[in-house]
Design a protein around this motif. Structure first.
Motif: not given
Lengths: 235, 236
Positions: B147-158, B192-198, B200-208
């Protein structure tokens, strides 16, 4: 002659808007569960649909500008005028959507605003096009048009996300009224007529505004071109 | 015959990227301007948020993703401006524009360099971050490595793209955040939502779903950036 036509056009639009207002406020029946506040729908939805149309015009004109920039400079200038006008009118219509939405949501949902996917993405869309207009203010000289065209393409990439957000994610926003499945569409013919009249009135008004804005921008471009040529001739 | 020529062209392009990248890394290695400034700035943001909200362990799991993302965002904006301002000095950018080389190679090299800088900052900051916020991921912690590298890439490329776009305007320091933040918002939300799911481990996003959206965002915006970079570079 031109002024006469414009004046007649504005009178016609005003009459159409008045007719649409009458249809929405007095002729259309009161909605069963929401009551009178539902009537804001006759303004909210047409404005939303049209703001998408104007952003689409801005996007297409930006692409055309980049295509014609080197090969057909004169046509490219016209395309740039359309791109700017589309973004400006689109921001106005999108602002109406963002104002009427909370006005409806407060009595029906009990809250002014919620960070649901569709609301958020519409707000992002508005922010992107405001930043487009800011870029046009800040950048200088001939490069402004190309840079703005590039930003407009980035902004347009956001539009499909906005539109699909309502279907991909479960949201609080009502499901699409048109094309949202077998149960969608307005059942009452009088309501549908009121909606249609308002959509027509706002479309004519918006397109007219767009046309006038393009004419003003073209005139500004011609004056600037003449000024720069005169400055060159003096040397 | 044509495929051989194409291969040579591709090899040349990669060599060009390597040359630009080496140059950017060497400048940064000698000055360490960008990394030092970003590191201290991000550290300040983390401390400020921690003091401003004084979160409990449960609350910090909820907000930590957002704090990390915003800290990186604010810190990298200043560095992204620097990356191009450096080229304006001594008219290096004009010299580069006059070379027959493809502009996209320069862009890719700058994105890679900035991605490395921001990743180094995140790597150094992560332990501090986990200590200050008393974090212990309850979900799949290893997913953070995606998640973090993908988010960083989005930020840095744009960010690199829009820094190049705003570099020649008036008040360029002000303009970059104004046009970058709205475009970056969908990626911020997904990250932010991906990191939060990881955490808190609330399983709100099972399909990633948010991770996939982030990856899709990266692919779409990187493609468009590559296609349009020459237009921005030669916009005059």
């Amino acid at each position: 002659m031109k002024k006469l036509l414009l004046g007649a056009g504005f009178l016609g639009v005003a009459a159409l808007m008045a007719w649409g207002f009458d249809q929405a406020m007095f002729v259309a029946p009161t909605e069963a569960t929401m009551g009178d506040v539902q009537r804001i729908f006759y303004y909210h939805v047409p404005n939303a649909m049209l703001s998408f149309l104007f952003f689409a015009i801005s996007f297409v004109a930006s692409v055309l500008y980049l295509m014609w920039r080197r090969s057909a400079p004169e046509r490219a200038q016209t395309a740039d005028a359309w791109a700017l006008a589309g973004a400006e009118v689109g921001v106005v219509f999108c602002s109406v959507v963002l104002v009427t939405g909370p006005l409806w949501a407060r009595p029906v949902w009990g809250i002014w605003w919620t960070w649901d996917a569709r609301l958020t993405t519409t707000l992002i869309l508005w922010l992107i096009y405001v930043s487009y207009l800011l870029l046009r203010r800040f950048a200088e000289g001939a490069q402004t048009q190309a840079l703005a065209a590039v930003l407009s393409i980035f902004g347009a990439l956001d539009v499909p996300i906005v539109y699909m957000a309502n279907r991909w994610w479960r949201t609080q926003h009502p499901a699409p009224v048109f094309g949202g499945g077998p149960d969608s569409g307005i059942k009452d013919p009088v309501m549908l007529a009121a909606f249609g009249w308002n959509l027509l009135a706002w479309a004519v008004w918006g397109l007219m505004l767009l046309g006038v804005r393009v004419m003003v921008e073209r005139r500004k471009q011609r004056i600037e071109l003449a000024a720069s040529q005169a400055a060159l001739a003096e040397r | 015959m044509t495929s051989v020529a194409q291969e040579q062209q591709m090899a040349g392009w990669f060599r060009l990227v390597g040359t630009h990248l080496r140059k950017d890394l060497r400048i940064e290695w000698r000055s360490r301007e960008a990394i030092n400034a970003m590191l201290f700035f991000a550290l300040l943001v983390v401390v400020l948020f921690s003091m401003a909200f004084d979160p409990t362990a449960a609350a910090s799991r909820e907000i930590a993703g957002g704090v990390l993302c915003v800290a990186t965002l604010f810190a990298s904006v200043s560095a992204l401006n620097q990356a191009w301002t450096r080229e304006i000095r001594h008219d290096v950018l004009d010299a580069l524009r006059m070379t027959p080389a493809d502009g996209s190679a320069m862009f890719v090299a700058k994105v890679l360099a900035n991605f490395l800088f921001v990743s180094v900052v995140q790597g150094l900051l992560a332990p501090v971050f986990f200590i200050f916020y008393n974090l212990r991921p309850l979900g799949d912690g290893w997913l953070l490595l995606a998640v973090v590298p993908l988010g960083t890439w989005a930020l840095v490329a744009n960010g690199t793209f829009f820094a190049a776009l705003s570099i020649r305007s008036r008040n360029r320091e002000l303009l970059l955040p104004l046009i970058l933040f709205p475009i970056f918002l969908p990626a911020l939300l997904a990250m932010v939502l991906a990191v939060k799911t990881i955490l808190t481990g609330d399983g709100s996003d099972p399909h990633l779903l948010w991770l996939k959206m982030l990856a899709g965002y990266d692919v779409i915006f990187m493609t468009v950036s590559l296609l349009l970079f020459d237009t921005v570079l030669h916009a005059e």
